[in-house]
Design an enzyme around this catalytic site. Structure first.
Site, PDB file in Angstrom:
ATOM      1  NE  ARG A 247     -50.924  -1.433  -7.179  1.00  0.00           N
ATOM      2  CZ  ARG A 247     -50.439  -1.073  -6.002  1.00  0.00           C
ATOM      3  NH1 ARG A 247     -49.606  -1.876  -5.359  1.00  0.00           N
ATOM      4  NH2 ARG A 247     -50.772   0.074  -5.445  1.00  0.00           N
TER       5      ARG A 247
ATOM      6  NE  ARG B 130     -44.640   4.900  -5.039  1.00  0.00           N
ATOM      7  CZ  ARG B 130     -45.782   5.397  -4.555  1.00  0.00           C
ATOM      8  NH1 ARG B 130     -45.950   5.532  -3.236  1.00  0.00           N
ATOM      9  NH2 ARG B 130     -46.743   5.756  -5.367  1.00  0.00           N
TER      10      ARG B 130
ATOM     11  CE  LYS C 286     -48.158   7.436  -8.497  1.00  0.00           C
ATOM     12  NZ  LYS C 286     -48.983   6.225  -8.502  1.00  0.00           N
ATOM     13  CG  HIS C 287     -48.485  11.482  -4.697  1.00  0.00           C
ATOM     14  ND1 HIS C 287     -47.291  10.797  -4.695  1.00  0.00           N
ATOM     15  CD2 HIS C 287     -49.464  10.553  -4.821  1.00  0.00           C
ATOM     16  CE1 HIS C 287     -47.533   9.493  -4.790  1.00  0.00           C
ATOM     17  NE2 HIS C 287     -48.842   9.318  -4.865  1.00  0.00           N
TER      18      HIS C 287
ATOM     19  CG  HIS D 260     -51.475   4.553   1.322  1.00  0.00           C
ATOM     20  ND1 HIS D 260     -50.311   5.115   0.847  1.00  0.00           N
ATOM     21  CD2 HIS D 260     -52.151   4.108   0.234  1.00  0.00           C
ATOM     22  CE1 HIS D 260     -50.290   5.021  -0.470  1.00  0.00           C
ATOM     23  NE2 HIS D 260     -51.393   4.416  -0.865  1.00  0.00           N
TER      24      HIS D 260
ATOM     25  CG  ASP E 285     -53.681   9.254  -3.650  1.00  0.00           C
ATOM     26  OD1 ASP E 285     -53.993   8.127  -4.087  1.00  0.00           O
ATOM     27  OD2 ASP E 285     -52.571   9.495  -3.147  1.00  0.00           O
TER      28      ASP E 285
END
Length: 328
Positions: free
Chosen positions: A71, A137, A167-168, A180, A250
């Site tokens: 981010r 990832r 995670k996850h 998502h 999450d």
């Protein structure tokens, strides 16, 4: 100090009057920051100072994995996708583990410098090559390799003074759907799902501080998504694997969480199933629905605070940066 179990987000580069009021509520124990909250190092420091002026011990977190999920960029080292470290591991395991430890140190050091407590990292999912949301990832497709690489990353994070969140749980890498946007269902036999979970099992006694369950249904184990499942969190993660750390849900606003219709019920079931803190992101109206309820307070959460007394010298940081120079 006990903290409330809800982690909310904020809308922009500075706090709004409404957000200042919300952050002071007892139910709010944390804030997750996004790219929209970041413009520069000076600006993010000011934003965090303003958050801590309201509640000093509030947990401040961010998704800062490296690769496409990072981010904060301007002024931060843009870390490689974890799959790049997995590729290096196949060629030179010793070098890959050294580089991965350095990545963990840099990740943590730079976030702690701006007073962020922790990142939601590392990703412990296996790379099956068919998940667009996980993809690069993930460190690797082999669980033993993922354990080794994740352990090295965690070691670096810990050296800098930061806790980690794996995670996850028990593994999001096999399903193709993005939680998502939809609710994925993993229909594999339980034995195969447990093979994915071997990564988490391998790290329980190797520095894994916290875990985030997946918004995925593993139909041969339970009919509920892992993050809403007492069987997965209490029965398997805590009792069977012996995990004693923290559990973060999450984001409860993701489509994968719409398994339960109302946000109040999602919070209630997540906490009852064994989550210590629940995330509600990008939907302030959902935060408004739950913020004034008494969800209790949790003393364990304070263990995730960044070690601000830790004195990592700049020379050590620069040495780690030099180590990974060829990856950047």
């Amino acid at each position: 100090m006990k903290l409330g179990p809800i982690m909310m987000d904020v809308s922009a580069l500075t706090l709004t009057p409404i957000e200042k009021t919300q952050l002071a509520k007892p139910s709010i124990g944390g804030v997750i920051l996004f790219s929209r909250n970041f413009e520069s190092i000076d600006q993010i420091k000011r934003l965090i100072i303003s958050i801590r002026a309201i509640k000093p011990n509030l947990l401040i977190a961010v998704d800062h994995e490296g690769g496409r999920v990072q981010r904060f960029k301007n002024g931060f080292t843009h870390l490689p996708a974890m799959s790049k470290l997995g590729e290096l591991y196949d060629k030179n395991p010793k070098k890959a583990l050294k580089y991965t430890c350095s990545c963990g140190f840099i990740l943590a050091y730079e976030l702690l410098e701006v007073d962020v407590d922790f990142s939601f990292a590392p990703v412990l999912d296996l790379d099956y090559g068919n998940s667009s949301v996980i993809g690069n990832r993930a460190f690797h497709s082999n669980s033993d390799a993922v354990v080794q690489l994740a352990q090295a990353l965690i070691k670096g994070m810990h050296r800098a003074g930061m806790k980690c969140v794996g995670k996850h749980f028990p593994g999001h890498g096999y399903v193709t759907l993005d939680s998502h946007l939809e609710l994925p269902v993993d229909d594999r036999p339980a034995k195969e799902v447990y093979q994915d979970m071997a990564v988490f099992k391998g790290l329980v006694d190797e520095g894994l501080d916290a875990v985030m369950p997946a918004h995925v249904i593993y139909s041969k184990v339970d009919d509920k998504p892992a993050g809403f499942s007492e069987k997965w969190i209490q029965g398997i993660l805590k009792n069977k694997l012996g995990f004693e750390g923290l559990v973060f849900s999450d984001d409860l606003s993701m489509q994968g969480a719409f398994f339960i219709e109302h946000i109040k019920d999602r919070v209630k079931v997540s906490l009852a199933s064994g989550c210590d803190m629940v995330l509600i992101c990008n939907h302030p109206e959902m935060v408004l629905e739950v913020i004034d309820q008494d969800w209790g307070l949790n003393e364990k959460l304070q263990s995730m605070q960044g070690n601000r007394k830790y004195k990592s010298d700049k020379i050590t940081y620069l040495q780690h940066l030099e180590t990974i120079k060829s990856l950047l």
